[in-house]
Design an enzyme around this catalytic site. Structure first.
Site, PDB file in Angstrom:
ATOM      1  N   GLU A   1      -5.435 -79.348  -6.006  1.00  0.00           N
ATOM      2  CA  GLU A   1      -5.505 -80.775  -6.384  1.00  0.00           C
ATOM      3  C   GLU A   1      -5.967 -81.646  -5.215  1.00  0.00           C
ATOM      4  OE1 GLU A   1      -1.758 -81.890  -8.088  1.00  0.00           O
ATOM      5  OE2 GLU A   1      -2.060 -80.679  -9.891  1.00  0.00           O
TER       6      GLU A   1
ATOM      7  N   GLU B   1      -1.890 -75.239 -13.863  1.00  0.00           N
ATOM      8  CA  GLU B   1      -0.785 -76.099 -14.302  1.00  0.00           C
ATOM      9  C   GLU B   1      -1.257 -76.891 -15.508  1.00  0.00           C
ATOM     10  OE1 GLU B   1       0.774 -78.800 -11.358  1.00  0.00           O
ATOM     11  OE2 GLU B   1       0.318 -77.403  -9.716  1.00  0.00           O
TER      12      GLU B   1
END
Length: 339
Positions: A148, A273
Protein backbone atom coordinates in the site's frame (compact mmCIF):
# COMPACT_ATOMS: atom_id res chain seq x y z
CA UNK A 1 -23.86 -56.80 -22.60
CA UNK A 2 -25.26 -53.44 -23.67
CA UNK A 3 -26.42 -52.73 -20.11
CA UNK A 4 -22.90 -53.47 -18.80
CA UNK A 5 -21.42 -51.09 -21.40
CA UNK A 6 -23.66 -48.21 -20.35
CA UNK A 7 -22.92 -48.81 -16.64
CA UNK A 8 -19.18 -48.68 -17.41
CA UNK A 9 -19.61 -45.50 -19.45
CA UNK A 10 -21.56 -43.86 -16.63
CA UNK A 11 -18.91 -44.84 -14.06
CA UNK A 12 -16.15 -43.42 -16.23
CA UNK A 13 -18.10 -40.19 -16.62
CA UNK A 14 -18.33 -39.86 -12.83
CA UNK A 15 -14.60 -40.46 -12.47
CA UNK A 16 -13.75 -37.91 -15.18
CA UNK A 17 -16.08 -35.36 -13.64
CA UNK A 18 -14.35 -35.93 -10.33
CA UNK A 19 -10.99 -35.13 -11.86
CA UNK A 20 -12.36 -31.75 -12.98
CA UNK A 21 -14.68 -30.81 -10.12
CA UNK A 22 -13.61 -32.78 -7.08
CA UNK A 23 -11.92 -35.78 -5.58
CA UNK A 24 -13.12 -39.30 -6.39
CA UNK A 25 -13.19 -41.54 -3.32
CA UNK A 26 -13.35 -45.27 -4.00
CA UNK A 27 -14.49 -47.54 -1.15
CA UNK A 28 -14.52 -51.32 -1.29
CA UNK A 29 -17.88 -52.62 -2.46
CA UNK A 30 -19.38 -49.16 -3.02
CA UNK A 31 -20.12 -46.89 -5.94
CA UNK A 32 -17.54 -44.13 -6.61
CA UNK A 33 -18.22 -41.06 -4.45
CA UNK A 34 -17.24 -37.58 -5.62
CA UNK A 35 -16.33 -35.14 -2.87
CA UNK A 36 -16.56 -31.54 -4.05
CA UNK A 37 -13.45 -29.40 -3.75
CA UNK A 38 -13.36 -25.60 -3.73
CA UNK A 39 -12.79 -23.97 -7.10
CA UNK A 40 -11.35 -20.62 -8.06
CA UNK A 41 -8.31 -18.76 -6.72
CA UNK A 42 -6.60 -19.84 -3.50
CA UNK A 43 -8.35 -18.57 -0.36
CA UNK A 44 -6.50 -16.67 2.32
CA UNK A 45 -7.36 -14.80 5.52
CA UNK A 46 -5.85 -12.35 7.98
CA UNK A 47 -6.63 -13.08 11.63
CA UNK A 48 -3.50 -11.76 13.40
CA UNK A 49 -0.67 -14.11 14.33
CA UNK A 50 -2.86 -17.03 15.40
CA UNK A 51 -2.95 -20.42 13.66
CA UNK A 52 -5.80 -21.52 15.93
CA UNK A 53 -7.96 -18.59 14.79
CA UNK A 54 -7.23 -19.44 11.15
CA UNK A 55 -8.26 -23.04 11.81
CA UNK A 56 -11.51 -21.87 13.44
CA UNK A 57 -12.21 -19.64 10.44
CA UNK A 58 -11.79 -22.65 8.14
CA UNK A 59 -14.15 -24.67 10.34
CA UNK A 60 -16.74 -21.87 10.17
CA UNK A 61 -16.35 -21.62 6.41
CA UNK A 62 -16.39 -25.36 5.85
CA UNK A 63 -13.13 -25.49 3.87
CA UNK A 64 -9.42 -25.25 4.47
CA UNK A 65 -7.64 -21.93 4.21
CA UNK A 66 -4.77 -22.01 1.69
CA UNK A 67 -2.87 -18.78 2.36
CA UNK A 68 -2.38 -16.76 5.53
CA UNK A 69 -1.68 -13.02 5.62
CA UNK A 70 0.44 -11.58 8.41
CA UNK A 71 2.57 -8.57 9.26
CA UNK A 72 5.74 -8.43 11.33
CA UNK A 73 6.66 -5.80 13.86
CA UNK A 74 8.45 -2.95 12.11
CA UNK A 75 9.62 -0.36 14.61
CA UNK A 76 13.32 -1.16 14.16
CA UNK A 77 15.58 -2.91 11.66
CA UNK A 78 15.84 -5.87 14.05
CA UNK A 79 12.05 -6.21 13.93
CA UNK A 80 12.21 -6.41 10.13
CA UNK A 81 15.26 -8.68 9.82
CA UNK A 82 14.60 -11.06 12.73
CA UNK A 83 10.85 -11.49 13.30
CA UNK A 84 11.43 -14.70 15.29
CA UNK A 85 8.01 -14.91 16.97
CA UNK A 86 6.30 -14.36 13.62
CA UNK A 87 8.30 -17.04 11.84
CA UNK A 88 8.20 -19.59 14.66
CA UNK A 89 4.44 -19.26 15.03
CA UNK A 90 3.75 -20.14 11.38
CA UNK A 91 6.51 -22.71 10.97
CA UNK A 92 5.19 -26.18 9.96
CA UNK A 93 1.54 -25.06 9.88
CA UNK A 94 1.21 -25.97 6.21
CA UNK A 95 -0.09 -22.57 5.10
CA UNK A 96 1.43 -20.58 2.23
CA UNK A 97 2.53 -17.42 3.99
CA UNK A 98 1.98 -13.91 2.62
CA UNK A 99 3.88 -11.35 4.65
CA UNK A 100 3.55 -7.58 4.69
CA UNK A 101 7.18 -6.48 4.59
CA UNK A 102 8.10 -2.95 5.62
CA UNK A 103 10.66 -1.16 3.46
CA UNK A 104 11.67 1.16 6.29
CA UNK A 105 11.35 0.92 10.10
CA UNK A 106 8.80 3.21 11.71
CA UNK A 107 10.95 4.54 14.55
CA UNK A 108 11.18 8.23 13.71
CA UNK A 109 14.49 8.51 15.56
CA UNK A 110 16.11 6.43 12.81
CA UNK A 111 17.50 8.39 9.87
CA UNK A 112 16.33 6.22 6.98
CA UNK A 113 15.17 6.88 3.42
CA UNK A 114 14.17 5.21 0.18
CA UNK A 115 17.11 6.93 -1.48
CA UNK A 116 19.58 5.22 0.88
CA UNK A 117 17.84 1.91 0.22
CA UNK A 118 18.27 2.41 -3.52
CA UNK A 119 22.02 2.70 -2.88
CA UNK A 120 22.02 -0.73 -1.21
CA UNK A 121 22.68 0.55 2.30
CA UNK A 122 19.98 -1.67 3.87
CA UNK A 123 20.60 -4.87 1.93
CA UNK A 124 22.08 -6.69 4.93
CA UNK A 125 18.77 -6.55 6.79
CA UNK A 126 16.86 -8.16 3.93
CA UNK A 127 19.58 -10.77 3.42
CA UNK A 128 19.19 -11.66 7.08
CA UNK A 129 15.42 -11.85 6.73
CA UNK A 130 15.72 -14.20 3.75
CA UNK A 131 18.09 -16.43 5.72
CA UNK A 132 15.59 -16.51 8.59
CA UNK A 133 12.69 -17.36 6.27
CA UNK A 134 14.65 -20.28 4.83
CA UNK A 135 15.72 -21.47 8.30
CA UNK A 136 12.05 -21.58 9.37
CA UNK A 137 10.89 -23.50 6.31
CA UNK A 138 9.27 -20.50 4.65
CA UNK A 139 11.49 -20.03 1.63
CA UNK A 140 8.37 -19.99 -0.56
CA UNK A 141 6.69 -17.06 1.20
CA UNK A 142 5.08 -14.23 -0.76
CA UNK A 143 6.35 -10.82 0.32
CA UNK A 144 4.19 -7.72 -0.03
CA UNK A 145 7.19 -5.43 -0.04
CA UNK A 146 6.17 -1.88 0.89
CA UNK A 147 2.50 -2.80 0.71
CA UNK A 148 0.00 0.00 0.00
CA UNK A 149 2.87 2.36 -0.79
CA UNK A 150 0.42 4.70 -2.52
CA UNK A 151 -1.09 5.67 0.86
CA UNK A 152 0.58 8.70 2.39
CA UNK A 153 0.51 7.32 5.95
CA UNK A 154 3.33 4.85 5.30
CA UNK A 155 6.94 5.89 5.78
CA UNK A 156 7.79 4.25 2.45
CA UNK A 157 5.23 6.33 0.53
CA UNK A 158 7.36 7.46 -2.43
CA UNK A 159 7.69 10.76 -4.19
CA UNK A 160 10.68 9.90 -6.35
CA UNK A 161 10.17 6.92 -8.66
CA UNK A 162 13.87 6.12 -9.04
CA UNK A 163 14.36 5.88 -5.26
CA UNK A 164 11.42 3.51 -4.80
CA UNK A 165 12.06 1.28 -7.80
CA UNK A 166 15.81 1.22 -7.18
CA UNK A 167 15.29 0.21 -3.56
CA UNK A 168 12.74 -2.47 -4.54
CA UNK A 169 15.25 -3.99 -6.99
CA UNK A 170 17.97 -3.99 -4.34
CA UNK A 171 15.74 -5.90 -1.91
CA UNK A 172 14.51 -8.45 -4.44
CA UNK A 173 17.99 -9.11 -5.84
CA UNK A 174 19.46 -9.46 -2.36
CA UNK A 175 16.81 -11.84 -1.03
CA UNK A 176 16.69 -14.04 -4.12
CA UNK A 177 20.48 -14.54 -3.91
CA UNK A 178 20.22 -16.26 -0.51
CA UNK A 179 20.60 -20.06 -0.82
CA UNK A 180 17.19 -21.72 -0.48
CA UNK A 181 15.28 -18.47 -1.11
CA UNK A 182 14.86 -18.90 -4.86
CA UNK A 183 11.13 -19.60 -4.37
CA UNK A 184 10.38 -16.35 -2.57
CA UNK A 185 7.85 -14.29 -4.54
CA UNK A 186 7.19 -10.55 -4.48
CA UNK A 187 3.77 -8.92 -4.63
CA UNK A 188 3.76 -5.28 -5.82
CA UNK A 189 0.73 -4.23 -3.79
CA UNK A 190 -1.30 -1.02 -4.03
CA UNK A 191 -4.43 0.20 -2.29
CA UNK A 192 -7.39 0.41 -4.67
CA UNK A 193 -8.98 3.59 -5.93
CA UNK A 194 -8.26 7.26 -6.30
CA UNK A 195 -7.74 9.46 -9.33
CA UNK A 196 -4.60 11.53 -8.71
CA UNK A 197 -1.72 9.33 -7.49
CA UNK A 198 -0.47 7.22 -10.40
CA UNK A 199 1.14 4.21 -8.72
CA UNK A 200 2.26 2.75 -12.05
CA UNK A 201 5.15 5.25 -12.05
CA UNK A 202 6.63 3.16 -9.24
CA UNK A 203 6.45 -0.23 -10.94
CA UNK A 204 9.97 -1.69 -10.57
CA UNK A 205 9.94 -3.89 -13.68
CA UNK A 206 8.66 -7.33 -14.65
CA UNK A 207 11.87 -9.11 -13.61
CA UNK A 208 11.37 -7.96 -10.01
CA UNK A 209 7.62 -8.57 -9.60
CA UNK A 210 5.71 -11.86 -9.40
CA UNK A 211 2.22 -10.49 -8.69
CA UNK A 212 0.29 -7.24 -8.96
CA UNK A 213 -1.70 -6.94 -5.74
CA UNK A 214 -4.65 -4.69 -4.88
CA UNK A 215 -6.19 -4.15 -1.42
CA UNK A 216 -9.91 -3.46 -1.66
CA UNK A 217 -12.39 -2.39 1.02
CA UNK A 218 -16.05 -1.42 0.87
CA UNK A 219 -15.48 2.29 1.46
CA UNK A 220 -16.41 5.41 -0.45
CA UNK A 221 -16.48 9.19 -0.21
CA UNK A 222 -18.23 9.61 -3.58
CA UNK A 223 -21.52 11.45 -3.78
CA UNK A 224 -24.54 9.21 -3.30
CA UNK A 225 -22.64 6.46 -1.48
CA UNK A 226 -21.67 6.54 2.21
CA UNK A 227 -22.56 7.46 4.90
CA UNK A 228 -26.12 6.16 4.75
CA UNK A 229 -28.59 8.95 5.52
CA UNK A 230 -30.94 8.70 8.46
CA UNK A 231 -33.98 6.50 7.84
CA UNK A 232 -32.26 4.78 4.91
CA UNK A 233 -34.32 1.64 4.18
CA UNK A 234 -33.16 -1.53 2.40
CA UNK A 235 -33.75 -0.07 -1.07
CA UNK A 236 -31.87 3.10 -0.13
CA UNK A 237 -28.92 1.10 1.24
CA UNK A 238 -28.71 -1.07 -1.87
CA UNK A 239 -28.74 1.95 -4.16
CA UNK A 240 -25.82 3.45 -2.26
CA UNK A 241 -23.96 0.14 -2.13
CA UNK A 242 -24.25 -0.18 -5.91
CA UNK A 243 -22.93 3.36 -6.34
CA UNK A 244 -20.00 2.58 -4.01
CA UNK A 245 -19.20 -0.59 -5.96
CA UNK A 246 -19.22 1.37 -9.22
CA UNK A 247 -16.57 3.64 -7.71
CA UNK A 248 -14.56 0.64 -6.43
CA UNK A 249 -14.60 -0.93 -9.85
CA UNK A 250 -14.48 2.02 -12.24
CA UNK A 251 -12.55 4.80 -10.52
CA UNK A 252 -9.54 5.98 -12.51
CA UNK A 253 -7.37 3.59 -10.48
CA UNK A 254 -10.11 1.15 -9.56
CA UNK A 255 -10.27 -2.62 -9.85
CA UNK A 256 -10.91 -2.60 -13.60
CA UNK A 257 -7.76 -0.51 -14.10
CA UNK A 258 -5.59 -2.83 -11.99
CA UNK A 259 -6.91 -5.93 -13.68
CA UNK A 260 -5.94 -4.45 -17.05
CA UNK A 261 -2.55 -3.29 -15.73
CA UNK A 262 -1.66 -6.74 -14.38
CA UNK A 263 -2.69 -8.28 -17.69
CA UNK A 264 -0.55 -5.79 -19.61
CA UNK A 265 2.49 -6.82 -17.52
CA UNK A 266 1.76 -10.53 -17.89
CA UNK A 267 1.35 -10.89 -14.10
CA UNK A 268 -1.35 -12.61 -12.04
CA UNK A 269 -3.56 -10.29 -10.01
CA UNK A 270 -3.92 -10.78 -6.25
CA UNK A 271 -6.22 -9.40 -3.56
CA UNK A 272 -4.06 -9.70 -0.41
CA UNK A 273 -6.61 -7.77 1.66
CA UNK A 274 -10.28 -7.27 0.95
CA UNK A 275 -13.23 -6.78 3.19
CA UNK A 276 -16.31 -5.06 4.44
CA UNK A 277 -15.85 -2.11 6.75
CA UNK A 278 -18.08 -0.86 9.54
CA UNK A 279 -16.46 2.53 10.17
CA UNK A 280 -17.13 5.06 12.96
CA UNK A 281 -17.13 7.87 10.35
CA UNK A 282 -19.82 6.09 8.31
CA UNK A 283 -17.77 5.88 5.10
CA UNK A 284 -17.97 2.08 4.99
CA UNK A 285 -20.87 -0.06 3.80
CA UNK A 286 -21.05 -2.14 6.98
CA UNK A 287 -23.03 -5.35 6.53
CA UNK A 288 -23.14 -5.31 2.72
CA UNK A 289 -23.88 -8.65 0.99
CA UNK A 290 -23.91 -6.86 -2.38
CA UNK A 291 -20.19 -6.07 -2.02
CA UNK A 292 -19.40 -9.71 -1.19
CA UNK A 293 -21.36 -10.89 -4.26
CA UNK A 294 -19.60 -8.46 -6.57
CA UNK A 295 -16.18 -9.37 -5.17
CA UNK A 296 -16.95 -13.04 -5.74
CA UNK A 297 -17.89 -12.28 -9.36
CA UNK A 298 -14.64 -10.37 -9.85
CA UNK A 299 -12.47 -12.99 -8.14
CA UNK A 300 -13.89 -15.93 -10.10
CA UNK A 301 -13.86 -14.18 -13.49
CA UNK A 302 -11.01 -15.84 -15.45
CA UNK A 303 -10.35 -12.55 -17.26
CA UNK A 304 -9.02 -11.08 -14.00
CA UNK A 305 -6.55 -13.95 -13.45
CA UNK A 306 -6.68 -13.74 -9.64
CA UNK A 307 -3.99 -15.99 -8.15
CA UNK A 308 -5.04 -15.66 -4.50
CA UNK A 309 -7.42 -13.58 -2.41
CA UNK A 310 -7.59 -13.05 1.35
CA UNK A 311 -10.38 -11.71 3.54
CA UNK A 312 -9.35 -9.29 6.32
CA UNK A 313 -11.28 -10.85 9.22
CA UNK A 314 -10.25 -8.42 11.93
CA UNK A 315 -11.52 -5.75 14.30
CA UNK A 316 -9.24 -2.72 13.97
CA UNK A 317 -10.65 -1.04 17.06
CA UNK A 318 -11.13 2.71 16.77
CA UNK A 319 -10.83 2.45 12.98
CA UNK A 320 -13.75 0.05 12.65
CA UNK A 321 -14.58 -3.61 12.14
CA UNK A 322 -14.21 -5.97 9.15
CA UNK A 323 -15.35 -9.22 10.77
CA UNK A 324 -17.86 -11.35 8.90
CA UNK A 325 -18.82 -12.85 12.25
CA UNK A 326 -20.26 -9.44 13.20
CA UNK A 327 -22.06 -8.88 9.86
CA UNK A 328 -24.47 -11.76 9.68
CA UNK A 329 -26.07 -11.17 6.27
CA UNK A 330 -22.70 -10.78 4.58
CA UNK A 331 -21.27 -13.70 6.53
CA UNK A 332 -24.03 -15.96 5.28
CA UNK A 333 -23.44 -14.92 1.66
CA UNK A 334 -19.67 -15.29 2.06
CA UNK A 335 -20.08 -18.88 3.29
CA UNK A 336 -22.39 -19.71 0.39
CA UNK A 337 -20.04 -18.26 -2.23
CA UNK A 338 -16.58 -19.09 -0.83
CA UNK A 339 -17.25 -22.06 1.46
Amino acid sequence: MRRWFWWLAAALAVVLAGVVAGVVVLRDGEEPVVQATPTGPALGVFLSTSPSDVERFGDWLGRDVDYVIDFSMRRTWDDIAEPDYWLETWQDTGYRMVYGLAMLPEDEKLDVSLAAGAQGRYNRYFRQLAENLVAHGQGDAILRLGWEFNLGAWRWHPGDAEDFTGYWRQVVTTMRAVPGAQNLEFDWNVSNGGSRYDSTRFYPGDDYVDYVGVDVYDISWSKGTYPYPAECDAACRLKRQKAAWNSTMNAKFGLAFWSAFARSRGKPLTLPEWGLWDRPDGHGGGDDPYFVERMHDFITDPANNVAYQAYFEFDVGASGDHRLSQMTESGTIFKQLFG
